[in-house]
Enzyme design. Structure first.
Site, PDB file in Angstrom:
ATOM      1  N   LYS A  92      40.175  53.099  27.634  1.00  0.00           N
ATOM      2  CA  LYS A  92      38.997  52.285  27.473  1.00  0.00           C
ATOM      3  C   LYS A  92      39.150  51.224  27.921  1.00  0.00           C
ATOM      4  O   LYS A  92      38.591  50.337  28.915  1.00  0.00           O
ATOM      5  CB  LYS A  92      38.606  52.280  25.938  1.00  0.00           C
ATOM      6  CG  LYS A  92      36.919  52.070  25.679  1.00  0.00           C
ATOM      7  CD  LYS A  92      36.790  51.837  24.620  1.00  0.00           C
ATOM      8  CE  LYS A  92      35.683  53.096  23.784  1.00  0.00           C
ATOM      9  NZ  LYS A  92      34.281  53.199  24.296  1.00  0.00           N
ATOM     10  N   ARG A  94      52.592  54.821  32.321  1.00  0.00           N
ATOM     11  CA  ARG A  94      51.680  55.516  31.051  1.00  0.00           C
ATOM     12  C   ARG A  94      50.299  54.427  30.885  1.00  0.00           C
ATOM     13  O   ARG A  94      50.727  53.316  31.019  1.00  0.00           O
ATOM     14  CB  ARG A  94      52.497  55.387  29.814  1.00  0.00           C
ATOM     15  CG  ARG A  94      51.746  55.140  28.788  1.00  0.00           C
ATOM     16  CD  ARG A  94      51.876  56.411  27.405  1.00  0.00           C
ATOM     17  NE  ARG A  94      53.100  57.230  27.545  1.00  0.00           N
ATOM     18  CZ  ARG A  94      53.313  58.325  28.028  1.00  0.00           C
ATOM     19  NH1 ARG A  94      52.281  58.860  28.593  1.00  0.00           N
ATOM     20  NH2 ARG A  94      54.415  58.887  28.095  1.00  0.00           N
ATOM     21  N   GLY A 118      41.298  34.423  30.923  1.00  0.00           N
ATOM     22  CA  GLY A 118      42.326  33.687  31.547  1.00  0.00           C
ATOM     23  C   GLY A 118      42.407  33.735  33.045  1.00  0.00           C
ATOM     24  O   GLY A 118      42.604  32.676  33.650  1.00  0.00           O
ATOM     25  N   GLN A 175      40.094  47.115  32.500  1.00  0.00           N
ATOM     26  CA  GLN A 175      41.115  46.059  33.291  1.00  0.00           C
ATOM     27  C   GLN A 175      41.025  46.543  34.702  1.00  0.00           C
ATOM     28  O   GLN A 175      40.867  45.595  35.578  1.00  0.00           O
ATOM     29  CB  GLN A 175      42.370  46.463  32.870  1.00  0.00           C
ATOM     30  CG  GLN A 175      42.902  45.650  31.328  1.00  0.00           C
ATOM     31  CD  GLN A 175      42.804  44.221  31.717  1.00  0.00           C
ATOM     32  OE1 GLN A 175      43.428  43.638  32.421  1.00  0.00           O
ATOM     33  NE2 GLN A 175      41.816  43.429  30.831  1.00  0.00           N
ATOM     34  N   GLY A 186      46.821  44.597  34.542  1.00  0.00           N
ATOM     35  CA  GLY A 186      46.063  43.647  34.512  1.00  0.00           C
ATOM     36  C   GLY A 186      45.620  43.128  35.837  1.00  0.00           C
ATOM     37  O   GLY A 186      44.385  42.475  36.091  1.00  0.00           O
ATOM     38  N   GLU A 187      46.523  43.244  37.044  1.00  0.00           N
ATOM     39  CA  GLU A 187      46.179  42.774  38.244  1.00  0.00           C
ATOM     40  C   GLU A 187      45.960  43.693  39.387  1.00  0.00           C
ATOM     41  O   GLU A 187      45.390  43.108  40.283  1.00  0.00           O
ATOM     42  CB  GLU A 187      47.180  41.614  38.361  1.00  0.00           C
ATOM     43  CG  GLU A 187      47.100  40.544  37.645  1.00  0.00           C
ATOM     44  CD  GLU A 187      48.457  39.593  37.519  1.00  0.00           C
ATOM     45  OE1 GLU A 187      48.475  38.602  38.098  1.00  0.00           O
ATOM     46  OE2 GLU A 187      49.229  39.922  36.643  1.00  0.00           O
TER      47      GLU A 187
END
Lengths: 792, 328, 167
Positions: A688, A683, A296, A693, A758-759
């Site tokens: 994994k 947290r 994505g 990420q 994620g970023e």
């Protein structure tokens, strides 16, 4: 000095961190789980939220375990079906014709030869397209999911070089592609703005997400002029494209009035709502699924091809599979806009910032609301006596720019963190130390307290893992044969977000299992795996007994996998659905049974049972409850509360990145030889998945530093490298082994204590690379990408 | 892709008989041709598949190797004889493309692959004199980082993208051709034409002529050879510049040297004047710098590739120094 | 004649334009082999032909008459994963999963290439049998792009696979 080199090395628990903590090792990533908060803000919970008292925040139980991906076996067998891999009876294949001018009008479009070509079923142009409402782009409405508000094939006007001007449907992809090549289009070209200079000549302060991208405190220019030490630097970052390996695709059919879509989207519900509005139908008349999405990165949203495929399918009365060619992805699915930025820093000789100026320009289109908000790290990372932060934006005639992994901060941290390195050198202060000296005790621009922040711990742990050599104004680079070796560091930053719209449904069944349903998206982050773990913990069930359904707009909620916030949104939704489920269960407790008469608020779930929170020994098992009430299942659905936490608190993730580069003294070739990243993101729900990420973001940032560049030809606004052969991103040989770790300190105000990951990996490495290059070569490169010609 | 007729040649004469038809092209593994057909840049009416013809690698009577044009790039790179006697050829092939593509691609196809200039590829949106002679070149004032600095013209600055051919040129390879007019042999270094004002004509091949094999003359005894490629990522990228060189040093003097350059010209580029200047010289930086100066004396650049002469210069010197060092 | 795909014979398509990839994905509805770029630049379509890895997107199906093709769907035996598939799960060698079939097929062939002593672009000695090092594996896998950034896990999985004594 420690040379961490092997990413499997077990971190030494006895190190510079003055924290009581345990170290763990799982998979290839190590966790620093910090049991006692030190220096991080601990405050009363925000109104309406009880997360600080959430048992899952304080005691994570099985959360964090390095569980393998639930969809792993399907994916490695090639049995996971993506958007273009579903079929409908009678399905035909679509191909698009793209404009070759940046602005103007279609004078004539000749489809005769294409109509006559073998296999052709239908051709759609602006002359026969159905009437469609313009799509709603992001930030134009709470549900906007489109890249732009431009009407789709509604008239003869052309708005960018590459705009779809015809759709061809044929029996096979080969026939559709060939027929599309036979469509002949004549244009009347109009003057177009296709250069950055022209577009930004009248640039204005940008509005983004409901606010001006501007912050002024004090007279920063005056402070800069008076500063004991200062730097004043110009930077540029180029256009970039997401290049998900799965090209955008959709398979659509109109079935009994329902628009059925197999899509690749980061927001199933928002895509469905947006396309429903385009066609003037109810969102419930769209059934959109996207179980697997092949990457994505911000770019899998609603683009013109969805609308064109659905419109052509309706007119042709045939299901359509529309897979964009790789060139097609570049022509009609936008990427990251270019920027030019100025960073000026003033400091006293003690290194404390007296002035922080971060301004610059970027471009967008007239029909979207997406300006690269590249000042966000500067707003929240460092204290300074005076600040001037400002993004100005101009519009140009181009494909809609859009969100790409860490919009704003990816290209904004590069100059900020490079400038700090230059300032540190001038001051003769170690770059890590300079950052610590400017660590704010509250949010520098909003004045709010931090919900949790341990970036200083991240600096120290990162320095330890990497074996950082402190420096004081002198380069430490060395030479190894042909290679110049240097090291550099940078901070990482990404804001916490939680968008409204979250909801979830939990169904408990008499066989002791639970089904969690949420309209979330999964592009490889591991959504179902992480969600199952959180739900199992919350429900008091075994991980294996929780099934998760997602990727379907008919499920509860309106979630979007963007802004690193889906995990928080799901977490809040699960909390709410769990509370609702407890209430439902409480209502089932029969008279005479334990817990009867207890208010739902006093109850929770544990060990497959409803229990009294204050005394879990008082309990009744789910099986008992269902059996005694004669039910086989019980279900509860609830919406997440509005995201008040981010209004109360300054909530951000931070981190520290250290890297070593090698620059070939003869050719200027650049290699990344070592890199360590330590993150403070709340947290960690699965070690994994989290490690992957972080590494994914780091690799994309290294790639941004080294090679990525969309070639936008300013003469005609055409992208000239619409190909994975001509747009470089790293091959395996470019990617080093990446050491990642995290503080693991839960954020007391984020659902489940997790802020999203994620970023943030995307922010920092590009600057760390540039700083390491300086250490190796003495050259400061401020224009990305840092290709070898700049280093010769 | 335009529809076309496909047939598989059963023998060399069969291939030549079929290849003489109008708008017919020979098809190797298609790793470049199929891509160009998909883009509409190539629109043959018929393809004659020649992958079934000879792909053998055999010793020649004069100590060289004869490589069938249908040999895969992998087969050539892995050949024990090539690895031992023509290591620069193995290195050049292994530096190109990916393992998958090298397994497919044939020697003949590699030689006849076309430029990767992105304006050449953009059939709909860009002008290209190679595609439509006389319409103009959008690369000259556009993105031309990968473009040529030697042998280019006002009409075309595209480069030949092959790595393998650069090494073949350095080994004085001969290309064996067969066609309606009979058989002939052309040195690889003379097979590709410079663009001049006809950039659409890329080789000296006559219509219907087929590459049947590539002959490597005996490798110079006691010579060292290598290939160095410089690019924008560590692997799987076309050369910005590359150098194949063969060097023999006898009694402290350069007895024999051959230098071929890649990534900088419309063809694999031999630098005979530079080579001539080196013969008899003492190997060392002074001589190598002078040779590189000579090799690049005719270079012309555009803003996008202005770095290439310097990069190529440094690479030539480094490669020669490596070989000289290894020869000692 | 026919093309054998995972042991089953299939007719060569009548339309000569059809690539091996489109034959698999569109005609035969076997989409395990992925289409990432359709131009030979990403490796997602890697399949084995008579044991060697190739790109199905650049391969005209007609040229593979009589050949034996193995795709990702033909790798696992019944219920159990192929050892390399299991290693990809264990080492988390993917995120979105789209490049994964190509990575796996590529690495299956890579092991064979090591076993026959094929050199690579990073082999220091062309005469010697190559080391099964991470650098060697990375160079040999560089034709398979990943955009999610699962590179470390992919190489971990393959390193474990190529160092196994037997399957």
């Amino acid at each position: 000095m420690t040379q961490p080199s092997d990413k499997r090395s077990v971190p030494n628990a006895d190190n510079g961190l003055k924290l009581n903590r345990r170290t763990m090792l799982a998979g290839s990533a190590a966790t620093i789980a910090v049991a006692a908060l030190s220096g991080a803000a601990t405050a009363e919970p925000a109104p309406g939220l009880s997360d600080a008292r959430d048992p899952l925040v304080r005691s994570p139980g099985g959360l964090g375990a390095a569980r393998p991906r639930r969809d792993g076996p399907l994916k490695v067998r090639g049995e996971a079906r993506f958007a273009a891999e579903h079929t409908f009876p009678g399905m035909v294949y679509g191909a698009l014709v793209f404009s070759t001018i940046a602005r103007g009008t279609i004078r004539a479009i000749d489809t005769e030869a294409a109509q006559a070509a073998p296999g052709v079923v239908f051709i759609m142009t602006h002359e026969n397209a159905p009437q469609l409402a313009p799509p709603e782009p992001f930030y134009s409405s709470p549900t906007g999911m489109a890249g732009s508000s431009l009407p789709v094939m509604q008239d003869a006007s052309v708005h960018w070089n590459g705009q779809p001007v015809a759709v061809v449907l044929a029996a096979t992809q080969e026939e559709a592609d060939h027929a599309a090549s036979l469509v002949s289009v004549a244009y009347d070209a109009a003057d177009a703005v296709t250069s950055f200079e022209a577009a930004t000549a009248g640039a204005e302060v940008a509005k983004y997400a409901g606010r001006d991208l501007q912050y002024v405190a004090g007279d920063a220019e005056a402070a800069l002029a008076e500063a004991a030490v200062s730097v004043d630097l110009e930077f540029s970052t180029p256009r970039q494209n997401h290049n998900q390996i799965e090209p955008h695709a959709v398979t659509v059919a109109w079935q009994d009035g329902i628009l059925r879509m197999h899509d690749c989207t980061q927001g199933v519900d928002l895509s469905a709502i947006t396309i429903a509005k385009v066609f003037g139908i109810a969102p419930s008349d769209v059934h959109l699924t996207a179980e697997f999405v092949g990457g994505g990165l911000g770019g899998k949203t609603l683009w013109q091809y969805h609308i064109l495929a659905a419109a052509a399918a309706r007119l042709a009365e045939r299901p359509v599979r529309m897979t964009l060619s790789r060139e097609g992805v570049y022509r009609i699915c936008g990427g990251r806009a270019p920027t030019r930025q100025r960073i000026a820093l003033g400091a006293g000789s003690d290194g404390r910032l007296t002035a922080l100026i971060h301004t610059g320009t970027t471009v967008k289109i007239a029909h979207n609301a997406m300006t690269e908000p590249f000042i966000d790290a500067s707003e929240h990372m460092y204290r300074a006596d005076a600040m001037h932060l400002e993004v100005r934006v101009g519009t140009m005639d181009m494909l809609a720019n859009t969100f790409m992994r860490a919009p704003g901060s990816a290209v904004g941290t590069f100059p900020l963190e490079t400038a700090l390195d230059e300032l540190a050198e001038k001051l003769g202060i170690d770059p890590v130390e300079l950052r610590i000296r400017n660590e704010p005790d509250k949010d520098p621009t909003t004045g709010k307290a931090f919900s949790q922040r341990a970036v200083v711990e991240a600096y120290r742990e990162g320095a330890r893992r990497f074996g950082w050599q402190r420096r004081s104004g002198k380069r430490l680079g060395r030479r190894e044969g042909e290679w110049l070796v240097g090291t550099g560091m940078a901070s990482a930053y990404y804001p916490y977000k939680r968008f409204p719209g979250g909801a979830a449904r939990i169904t408990l069944t008499s066989d002791g299992k639970a089904l969690v349903e949420v309209a979330a998206a999964e592009m490889g982050m591991g959504t179902s795996t992480a969600t199952a773990a959180v739900a199992a913990e919350r429900l008091g069930l075994a991980y294996e007994d929780v099934d998760v359904r997602y990727g379907d707009n008919t499920l509860p909620g309106s979630l979007i996998a963007a802004g690193s916030q889906q995990t928080a949104a799901i977490g809040a939704s699960l909390t709410a659905a769990h509370a609702a489920l407890v209430a439902e269960l409480a209502a089932l407790v029969p008279e005479g049974a334990a817990l009867h008469g207890q208010p739902a608020e006093a109850l929770t779930t544990l060990d497959r049972s409803l229990v009294l929170a204050a005394n879990p020994a008082e309990r009744i098992s789910f099986a008992d409850l269902l059996a005694r009430s004669g039910r086989t299942s019980i279900s509860a659905e609830a919406k997440a509360p509005p995201p008040a936490e981010a209004k109360e608190w300054s909530m951000h993730s931070t981190g520290a990145v250290f890297c070593e580069v090698k620059v070939n003294a003869i050719t200027g070739e650049l290699r990344i030889s070592r890199i360590s990243g330590v993150y403070d993101c709340g947290r960690i729900l699965n070690e994994k998945l989290a490690a992957s990420q972080f590494r994914g973001g780091i690799i994309m940032s290294l790639s941004m530093a080294m090679m990525e560049n969309t070639h936008f030809d300013e003469r005609n606004g055409r992208i000239m490298n619409p190909s994975l052969a001509a747009y470089y991103m790293p091959a395996h040989l470019d990617v080093p082994e990446i050491d990642v770790a995290w503080t693991g300190i839960p954020d007391p105000h984020a659902p489940t204590g997790a802020r999203g990951i994620g970023e943030i990996g995307m922010n920092g490495p590009s600057a760390a690379v540039a700083n390491a290059i300086y250490d190796a070569t003495g050259q400061r490169i401020r224009d990305l990408p840092i290709t070898l010609d700049k280093l010769m | 892709m335009r529809p076309f007729a496909y047939s598989k040649a059963t023998s060399e004469p069969d291939a030549i008989a079929r290849g003489g038809e109008t708008a017919t092209k020979f098809l190797g593994a298609g790793t470049n041709l199929v891509d160009l057909m998909r883009e509409g840049v190539e629109v043959p009416a018929a393809l004659v598949d020649v992958t079934g013809l000879s792909g053998s690698i055999e010793e020649t009577d004069n100590g060289g190797l004869m490589i069938g044009a249908a040999a895969s790039n992998t087969a050539v790179a892995e050949s024990a004889a090539v690895r031992e006697r023509y290591p620069a050829l193995t290195r050049a092939i292994l530096s190109g493309a990916s393992a998958q593509i090298r397994n497919m691609a044939t020697v003949g196809g590699n030689i006849l692959q076309r430029t990767r200039c992105t304006y050449f590829y953009d059939l709909e949106g860009s002008r290209c004199n190679k595609r439509r002679p006389g319409e103009g070149c959008d690369a000259i004032d556009g993105f031309n980082r990968g473009h040529g600095i030697l042998g280019v013209s006002q009409d075309c600055i595209a480069t030949h993208p092959s790595d393998m051919c650069v090494a073949l040129a350095a080994f004085d390879a001969l290309v064996h051709l067969a066609g309606p007019g009979g058989r002939r042999i052309v040195p690889l270094a003379d097979l590709h034409r410079l663009p001049g004002d006809t950039p659409d004509v890329e080789t000296v091949l006559a219509p219907g002529e087929l590459i049947t094999s590539v002959e490597l003359p005996a490798a110079p005894v006691d010579a060292r050879s290598t290939y160095r490629k410089v690019r924008d990522r560590a692997s799987y990228a076309f050369a910005l510049v590359s150098v194949a060189a063969v060097l023999r040093v006898t009694d402290g003097r350069i007895a024999e040297v051959r230098i071929a350059l890649g990534g900088v010209a419309p063809k694999p580029w031999r630098t005979r004047e530079a080579e001539d200047a080196l013969v008899g010289a003492t190997p060392g930086e002074t001589a190598f710098v002078r040779a590189a100066d000579i090799a690049l004396s005719g270079a012309t650049t555009r803003p996008g590739n202005a770095f290439k002469p310097e990069l190529m210069h440094r690479t030539i010197v480094a490669v020669l120094q490596d070989l000289a060092g290894a020869s000692e | 004649m026919a093309i054998s795909i995972n042991g089953q014979p299939y007719d060569v398509p009548k339309d000569a334009r059809v690539s091996l990839l489109d034959l698999l994905r569109d005609t035969l509805d076997r989409p395990g082999t992925k289409k990432g770029c359709n131009q030979g630049a990403c490796g997602a379509c890697t399949v084995l032909v008579d044991g060697e890895r190739i790109l199905a997107c650049l391969a005209l199906a007609a040229q593979y008459d009589g050949r034996s093709v193995t795709t990702i769907e033909g790798l696992a035996r019944d219920d159990s994963l192929h050892p390399l598939q299991a290693l990809f799960v264990e080492h988390d060698g993917f995120q979105c999963g789209y490049c994964t079939p190509g990575q796996i097929m590529s690495a299956v062939a890579l092991r064979e290439e090591f076993e026959r002593g094929s050199p690579s672009g990073v082999s220091p000695d062309l005469q010697a049998s190559p080391e099964r090092s991470r650098a060697e594996i990375k160079e040999r896998m560089s034709g398979n792009l990943c955009r999610c950034g699962a590179h470390n896990g992919i190489i971990d999985a393959i390193a474990a696979y190529v160092s196994e004594d037997s399957l």
